[in-house]
Structures are given as C-alpha cells and as structure tokens.
Design an enzyme around this catalytic site. Structure first.
Site, PDB file in Angstrom:
ATOM      1  N   ASP A  13      80.804  57.762  90.112  1.00 21.27           N
ATOM      2  CA  ASP A  13      80.643  57.085  88.820  1.00 21.27           C
ATOM      3  C   ASP A  13      79.210  56.561  88.720  1.00 21.27           C
ATOM      4  OD1 ASP A  13      82.830  55.075  86.848  1.00 21.27           O
ATOM      5  OD2 ASP A  13      80.655  55.098  86.712  1.00 21.27           O
ATOM      6  N   ASP A 111      80.282  60.005  82.547  1.00 25.67           N
ATOM      7  CA  ASP A 111      79.510  59.621  83.743  1.00 25.67           C
ATOM      8  C   ASP A 111      80.361  59.567  85.016  1.00 25.67           C
ATOM      9  OD1 ASP A 111      80.946  57.187  83.548  1.00 25.67           O
ATOM     10  OD2 ASP A 111      79.216  56.066  84.300  1.00 25.67           O
ATOM     11  N   GLU A 112      81.463  60.263  85.019  1.00 22.42           N
ATOM     12  CA  GLU A 112      82.433  60.070  86.100  1.00 22.42           C
ATOM     13  C   GLU A 112      83.108  61.396  86.443  1.00 22.42           C
ATOM     14  OE1 GLU A 112      86.642  57.711  86.060  1.00 22.42           O
ATOM     15  OE2 GLU A 112      85.184  57.311  84.501  1.00 22.42           O
TER      16      GLU A 112
HETATM   17  P1  TTP Z   1      81.439  53.147  82.637  1.00 24.33           P
HETATM   18  O1  TTP Z   1      81.289  54.033  83.832  1.00 24.33           O
HETATM   19  O2  TTP Z   1      82.742  52.454  82.439  1.00 24.33           O
HETATM   20  O3  TTP Z   1      80.335  52.007  82.654  1.00 24.33           O
HETATM   21  P2  TTP Z   1      78.819  52.071  83.138  1.00 24.33           P
HETATM   22  O4  TTP Z   1      78.476  53.386  83.748  1.00 24.33           O
HETATM   23  O5  TTP Z   1      77.948  51.678  81.998  1.00 24.33           O
HETATM   24  O6  TTP Z   1      78.748  50.912  84.206  1.00 24.33           O
HETATM   25  P3  TTP Z   1      79.349  50.913  85.699  1.00 24.33           P
HETATM   26  O7  TTP Z   1      78.164  50.750  86.600  1.00 24.33           O
HETATM   27  O8  TTP Z   1      80.269  49.740  85.742  1.00 24.33           O
HETATM   28  O9  TTP Z   1      80.051  52.216  85.907  1.00 24.33           O
HETATM   29  O10 TTP Z   1      81.160  53.974  81.320  1.00 24.33           O
HETATM   30  C1  TTP Z   1      80.175  55.000  81.262  1.00 24.33           C
HETATM   31  C2  TTP Z   1      79.457  54.967  79.937  1.00 24.33           C
HETATM   32  O11 TTP Z   1      80.394  55.113  78.879  1.00 24.33           O
HETATM   33  C3  TTP Z   1      78.710  53.685  79.672  1.00 24.33           C
HETATM   34  O12 TTP Z   1      77.400  53.696  80.210  1.00 24.33           O
HETATM   35  C4  TTP Z   1      78.728  53.593  78.185  1.00 24.33           C
HETATM   36  C5  TTP Z   1      79.992  54.318  77.761  1.00 24.33           C
HETATM   37  N1  TTP Z   1      81.028  53.337  77.390  1.00 24.33           N
HETATM   38  C6  TTP Z   1      81.159  52.966  76.064  1.00 24.33           C
HETATM   39  O13 TTP Z   1      80.438  53.473  75.199  1.00 24.33           O
HETATM   40  N2  TTP Z   1      82.103  52.030  75.713  1.00 24.33           N
HETATM   41  C7  TTP Z   1      82.930  51.437  76.643  1.00 24.33           C
HETATM   42  O14 TTP Z   1      83.769  50.577  76.293  1.00 24.33           O
HETATM   43  C8  TTP Z   1      82.784  51.831  78.022  1.00 24.33           C
HETATM   44  C9  TTP Z   1      83.661  51.195  79.083  1.00 24.33           C
HETATM   45  C10 TTP Z   1      81.831  52.775  78.338  1.00 24.33           C
HETATM   46 MG    MG Z   2      79.713  54.234  85.173  1.00 26.21          MG
END
Ligand code: TTP
Ligand code: MG
Length: 362
Positions: A13, A111-112
């Site tokens: 992730d 992103d995962e």
């Molecule tokens: P995530 O992997 O949940 O968050 P992140 O990568 O920003 O942070 P983390 O380090 O905790 O993993 O989500 C990936 C992307 O998806 C995030 O950068 C933006 C988008 N996203 C949204 O647009 N709205 C949301 O509510 C979430 C959770 C994510």
């Molecule tokens: Mg993330």
C-alpha cells in the site's frame, strides 16, 4: 489440488499516495502538510479530503473529512486539487513494477495490491529481502514510499501492511499468525467499520483474539456468512487466492454541487453529464462493463452507494444511463438536499477478450 499451505503473500500500500505524488512533482512541498481534495479553494471549498501528507495527519486531518474541517485543523497546509490523471499514470507504473515481482497479482485500488510471491521468493534469501527489494525499486524509479505486509494469507498481509506506516515492512511468519493477530483491535479486519465494531463490542468482542475464541455458531447466528468469514480471518484460516486482475477495476466520476441541491431536475442534468463522461472513458479505454454504481451524499454527509449488475457485458450508454437513473430513484423522495452524486462502472472486461467474454455470459 494445489495446497495453499506455505504461500507467501505481500500486501503493498503506497503511503499518503496522492499527496506523495504531488510532493514528488514539486519538491518544494517536502516536509510540509499537504492536503488533497476536490475543489479546495484554499480551504474554503465544499469537497472532502482525498488524502493528506503525514505532516497534516498530526493535526487530525484525514480522508473523507470536509475540506472546511481540515482547514480549521490545519490552516497553514498547502491545499491542492485532485489531479487524478497524474495519480492514475503513476499508479499504472507502480502496479506494473509490482506485477513484475509476483507470480500472481491483484490490484485492489489505485495504490494497493496483493502479490502472491510463493515461487518468486525462492530467488531471494528471504521474503524480507524481496520486500525490501520492491521498496527500493519503487523509491528509485518513482521516488515514492510504500508499506508492505508479508503473511501466509491475504487478510493477515493486509493488516500487517497497515501497522508500520509510512515506509513500513511487517513480516508475519506462518507459525506466528495467530499470535500476531490476537492483540489487534477487530477493526483492523477489512470490512469491519464503525457499525460492525459497535455490534461486536456489544457482544464483548474488542480484539481479533476475542473474535477468534468465539463459538462459530454464535458468530453465524449474529452475522450470517459474514460471521464465518470473521471467524476464519481471526483464526488465520482465510485462504483466498490472489486473483489476477486487470490494472483498472472501475471507471467513475463524481460531482460535488456548489450549493446543496433540492431540485431533482438539476440532479438529473448532472447525472447526464456524469454518464457522458464515464461512457466516453469506457470507449476510450476499450472496456465493456457489467456493473453500474451510483453514489449519493446528502447535505448532512450521509452517503449511500448502490449498484446493479447484468449478466452480459456491454458498452452502451443507454444501459449506463438507465441503470444509474434507476439506482438514484430510491433517494428521490428523501427530504434532504443533495451534496454530491457519482457514477461508476465496474466488472470491466477489455473488448476482444473473447474467452473471458464467453465465461462471463455463461
Ligand atoms: P489510502 O491508501 O487509503 O490512503 P493513502 O495512500 O493516502 O494513505 P496511507 O499512507 O494511509 O495508505 O488511499 C489511497 C488513495 O486513494 C489516497 O491517496 C487518496 C484516495 N482516497 C480518496 O480519494 N478518498 C478516500 O476517502 C480515501 C480513503 C482514499
Ligand atoms: Mg495508501
């Protein structure tokens, strides 16, 4: 039948993905709180936070929070609009790289991803070494950090990746899965949201260990099939395969109204233009879809999603429109005004994949 024992699964992730991509593009943002959201208008916009940098998280800013709230918490942050095209491009490169390190690859979101590396890992001295190699490659090629969880199954790997963010690496040895899961809160399990957490708490269940020790019948009595699933995950017995997938799982777009809308004609106009946009992308990307989804957010932020699937894939705009309209109808008589609507298509299939097409329409 190939045994699932001894698998090595990675969950990768990206860290604060959208914000990190922006920082990579503009190094002047390094070390600053950066908040990404639809229509930020310097913190006065009506959208919600997509994500924010870890510097901004210290102030209590998080995804899905109204931009106005984020602005109150962290007024000195840099607010940036969502540049989805850019993130999509970076995501595609990262996913291609991850895929190249895996035997089986399943993208879960922008992103995962899950990687089954049971064979590939044999070329390395340990799973840890392969995970570090992947982290190095993403840093070297894209200037981005990620967090990786390593475990014998997907659910434990996903939990592991979340524990040492950002730039984390957590390896769970096969014989230590239960020991690893036991002390963690049940909310760490994917799909256990606030409501579920409350229902579990009312049964005296807070940790995954407590969940694991419940009689299976008690869980299925309360939660049906989902109870069985929870019990499997909690006991480290989940054995879902990493399902090879296309890089893009869904195509969609949404719109936040400048002012909350009560007039259904305005909603329908907006729906038409969202359908147009999504349909254009479906044709551009050469996809067929089987599922249409809508999202609706009321003025009080209560949000609903609905979807409807058909058996046979299509690329017709009429179908997209008909389904979306049908799904939205449910909310037409609600007295609250609307803040946002969104449309997406999923269960995508590339045109021309005849073999799969036949499977799908069977
Ligand atoms: P995530 O992997 O949940 O968050 P992140 O990568 O920003 O942070 P983390 O380090 O905790 O993993 O989500 C990936 C992307 O998806 C995030 O950068 C933006 C988008 N996203 C949204 O647009 N709205 C949301 O509510 C979430 C959770 C994510
Ligand atoms: Mg993330």
């Amino acid at each position: 039948l190939k045994s699932l024992m001894g698998r090595v699964i990675f969950h990768v992730d990206m860290d604060s993905f959208f914000a990190s991509v922006e920082k990579r593009k503009n190094p002047a943002l390094e070390g600053l709180p950066v908040i990404i959201g639809a229509d930020p208008k310097g913190g006065k916009g009506r959208g919600v936070v997509s994500t924010c940098s870890y510097e901004a998280r210290k102030f209590g800013v998080h995804s899905a929070q109204p931009i106005s709230k984020a602005y109150k918490l962290c007024p000195h942050a840099v607010f940036l609009p969502v540049n989805m095209e850019l993130y999509q491009k970076v995501s595609e490169r990262v996913m291609a790289l991850l895929r190249s390190f895996s035997d089986r690859f399943e993208q879960v979101s922008i992103d995962e991803a899950f990687l089954d590396v049971s064979e590939k890992v044999k070329q390395y001295t340990s799973p840890q070494q392969l995970a570090e190699r992947i982290k190095d490659e993403i840093r070297r090629k894209e200037g981005l950090s990620c967090s990786i969880g390593v475990a014998p199954n997907k659910s434990a790997a996903k939990i592991a990746s979340s524990l040492r963010k950002p730039d984390g690496l957590t390896v769970v040895n096969p014989e230590k899965v239960k020991e690893f899961l036991n002390p963690l809160p049940a909310s760490k399990i994917s799909g256990v949201g606030r409501k579920m957490q409350e229902r579990l708490a009312s049964l005296g269940i807070k940790t995954i260990g407590q969940l694991a020790r419940q009689p299976l019948d008690k869980l299925t009595e309360h939660f049906g099939r989902w109870g069985l699933r929870l019990w499997e995950v909690a006991n480290g017995l989940e054995e879902d395969e990493v399902e090879d997938s296309y890089p893009i799982k869904s195509l969609g777009t949404e719109h936040t109204f400048e002012e909350d809308v009560g007039d259904w004609a305005v909603v329908e106009d907006c729906l038409n233009s969202l359908v147009e946009k999504v349909h254009r992308r479906v044709l551009e990307e050469g996809f067929l879809f089987r599922t249409v989804g809508v999202k609706i957010r009321f003025e009080d932020f209560e949000t609903f999603t609905r979807s409807k699937s058909r058996q046979i894939p299509t690329n017709q705009k009429e179908v997209l429109h008909e389904y979306a309209e049908l799904l939205l109808k449910e909310f037409k008589d609600d007295s609250r005004k609307l803040r946002l609507i969104g449309v997406k298509v999923s269960n995508l299939q590339k045109v021309g994949k005849t073999r799969n097409l036949l499977e799908w329409s069977r």
